[in-house]
Scaffold this motif. Structure first.
Motif, PDB file in Angstrom:
ATOM      1  N   LEU A 153       0.719  -1.240   0.063  1.00 13.90           N
ATOM      2  CA  LEU A 153       0.214   0.043   0.061  1.00 13.90           C
ATOM      3  C   LEU A 153       0.709   1.169   0.082  1.00 13.90           C
ATOM      4  CD1 LEU A 153      -2.804   1.282   0.114  1.00 13.90           C
ATOM      5  CD2 LEU A 153      -2.875   1.058   2.411  1.00 13.90           C
ATOM      6  N   ILE A 154       1.850   1.282   0.774  1.00 15.95           N
ATOM      7  CA  ILE A 154       2.797   2.455   0.746  1.00 15.95           C
ATOM      8  C   ILE A 154       3.427   2.721  -0.510  1.00 15.95           C
ATOM      9  CG2 ILE A 154       4.890   3.318   1.760  1.00 15.95           C
ATOM     10  CD1 ILE A 154       4.202   2.053   4.397  1.00 15.95           C
ATOM     11  N   TYR A 155       3.812   1.365  -1.082  1.00 17.07           N
ATOM     12  CA  TYR A 155       4.466   1.608  -2.529  1.00 17.07           C
ATOM     13  C   TYR A 155       3.366   2.238  -3.547  1.00 17.07           C
ATOM     14  CZ  TYR A 155       6.297   0.043  -7.007  1.00 17.07           C
ATOM     15  OH  TYR A 155       6.889   0.003  -8.239  1.00 17.07           O
ATOM     16  N   ASP A 156       2.222   1.782  -3.495  1.00 15.83           N
ATOM     17  CA  ASP A 156       1.247   2.393  -4.328  1.00 15.83           C
ATOM     18  C   ASP A 156       0.923   3.489  -4.166  1.00 15.83           C
ATOM     19  OD1 ASP A 156       0.855  -0.302  -5.532  1.00 15.83           O
ATOM     20  OD2 ASP A 156      -0.558  -1.015  -4.387  1.00 15.83           O
ATOM     21  N   LEU A 157       0.887   4.167  -2.958  1.00 18.58           N
ATOM     22  CA  LEU A 157       0.477   5.333  -2.483  1.00 18.58           C
ATOM     23  C   LEU A 157       1.482   6.519  -2.963  1.00 18.58           C
ATOM     24  CD1 LEU A 157      -0.950   5.157   1.004  1.00 18.58           C
ATOM     25  CD2 LEU A 157      -2.185   5.617  -1.061  1.00 18.58           C
ATOM     26  N   ALA A 158       2.694   5.829  -3.012  1.00 12.81           N
ATOM     27  CA  ALA A 158       4.099   6.657  -3.444  1.00 12.81           C
ATOM     28  C   ALA A 158       4.006   6.975  -5.024  1.00 12.81           C
ATOM     29  CB  ALA A 158       5.233   6.039  -3.123  1.00 12.81           C
ATOM     30  N   HIS A 159       3.049   6.060  -5.787  1.00 11.85           N
ATOM     31  CA  HIS A 159       2.987   6.179  -7.093  1.00 11.85           C
ATOM     32  C   HIS A 159       1.765   7.224  -7.326  1.00 11.85           C
ATOM     33  CE1 HIS A 159       5.771   2.842  -7.481  1.00 11.85           C
ATOM     34  NE2 HIS A 159       5.935   3.489  -8.566  1.00 11.85           N
ATOM     35  N   VAL A 160       1.010   7.543  -6.360  1.00 13.42           N
ATOM     36  CA  VAL A 160      -0.128   8.671  -6.655  1.00 13.42           C
ATOM     37  C   VAL A 160       0.315  10.031  -5.725  1.00 13.42           C
ATOM     38  CG1 VAL A 160      -1.702   7.081  -7.397  1.00 13.42           C
ATOM     39  CG2 VAL A 160      -1.612   7.664  -5.068  1.00 13.42           C
ATOM     40  N   ALA A 161       1.527   9.995  -5.248  1.00 13.17           N
ATOM     41  CA  ALA A 161       1.765  11.110  -4.419  1.00 13.17           C
ATOM     42  C   ALA A 161       1.729  12.349  -5.096  1.00 13.17           C
ATOM     43  CB  ALA A 161       3.347  10.870  -3.739  1.00 13.17           C
ATOM     44  N   ASP A 162       1.654  12.337  -6.443  1.00  9.87           N
ATOM     45  CA  ASP A 162       1.421  13.708  -6.958  1.00  9.87           C
ATOM     46  C   ASP A 162       0.076  14.193  -7.045  1.00  9.87           C
ATOM     47  OD1 ASP A 162       1.190  11.478  -8.871  1.00  9.87           O
ATOM     48  OD2 ASP A 162       1.130  12.902 -10.634  1.00  9.87           O
ATOM     49  N   LEU A 163      -0.948  13.643  -6.750  1.00 11.75           N
ATOM     50  CA  LEU A 163      -2.372  13.777  -6.625  1.00 11.75           C
ATOM     51  C   LEU A 163      -2.357  14.431  -5.267  1.00 11.75           C
ATOM     52  CD1 LEU A 163      -4.217  10.494  -7.801  1.00 11.75           C
ATOM     53  CD2 LEU A 163      -3.377  12.437  -9.197  1.00 11.75           C
ATOM     54  N   THR A 164      -3.382  15.414  -5.307  1.00 11.49           N
ATOM     55  CA  THR A 164      -3.440  16.526  -4.036  1.00 11.49           C
ATOM     56  C   THR A 164      -4.973  15.881  -3.399  1.00 11.49           C
ATOM     57  OG1 THR A 164      -4.850  17.838  -5.183  1.00 11.49           O
ATOM     58  CG2 THR A 164      -2.608  18.262  -5.117  1.00 11.49           C
ATOM     59  N   GLY A 165      -4.939  16.193  -2.061  1.00  6.86           N
ATOM     60  CA  GLY A 165      -6.306  15.910  -1.491  1.00  6.86           C
ATOM     61  C   GLY A 165      -6.423  14.617  -0.849  1.00  6.86           C
ATOM     62  N   TRP A 166      -5.254  13.708  -0.800  1.00  7.43           N
ATOM     63  CA  TRP A 166      -5.541  12.536   0.083  1.00  7.43           C
ATOM     64  C   TRP A 166      -4.478  12.256   1.324  1.00  7.43           C
ATOM     65  CZ3 TRP A 166      -1.416   8.939   0.551  1.00  7.43           C
ATOM     66  CH2 TRP A 166      -0.534   9.110  -0.316  1.00  7.43           C
TER      67      TRP A 166
END
Length: 132
Positions: A15-28
């Protein structure tokens, strides 16, 4: 939010790995809620990954919550994520569904059964096949 003991079988690293791949998205943000005493070395590894991927402002390890604190956490979330490699019974899936919180969970063990279906035959949650 991810509610599960922080152990290797619950998939927090993925999950951390996957979240790192959407880190450029805002608001989460993502909140890990669950036991941290079972495997302190693994929790330290998760904290190191959160730091390595520069997610310290986005991913928080809370440890276990109960009663009012858990109710408040559920009130504040938009989605429950359960990236487990195995689940004997998906009670953690049923709790948010009973509060009308959507669920995205690994399609393992009894999770699909715990997600169930609506009277119209639709799934109230999304079981995701484990690919790693």
């Amino acid at each position: 939010m991810c509610v599960a003991s922080l152990t290797p079988v619950t998939g927090h690293e993925d999950l951390i790995y996957d979240l790192a791949h959407v880190a450029d998205l805002t608001g989460w943000s993502c909140h890990f809620v669950g036991g941290i005493a079972q495997n302190p070395a693994h929790v330290a590894r998760l904290r190191a990954l959160i730091d390595e991927y520069e997610l310290v402002d986005r991913v928080t390890i809370h440890g276990p919550l109960a009663d009012d604190a858990l109710d408040e956490a559920y009130t504040a979330v938009d989605l429950l994520v359960l990236p487990s490699y195995a689940e004997s019974f998906g009670l953690v899936v049923q709790e948010p569904l009973s509060r009308t919180i959507p669920v995205m969970a690994s399609d393992v063990g009894s999770v699909p059964e715990a997600i169930g279906s609506t009277p119209a035959g639709e799934r109230p949650g999304l079981p995701i096949p484990r690919v790693r």
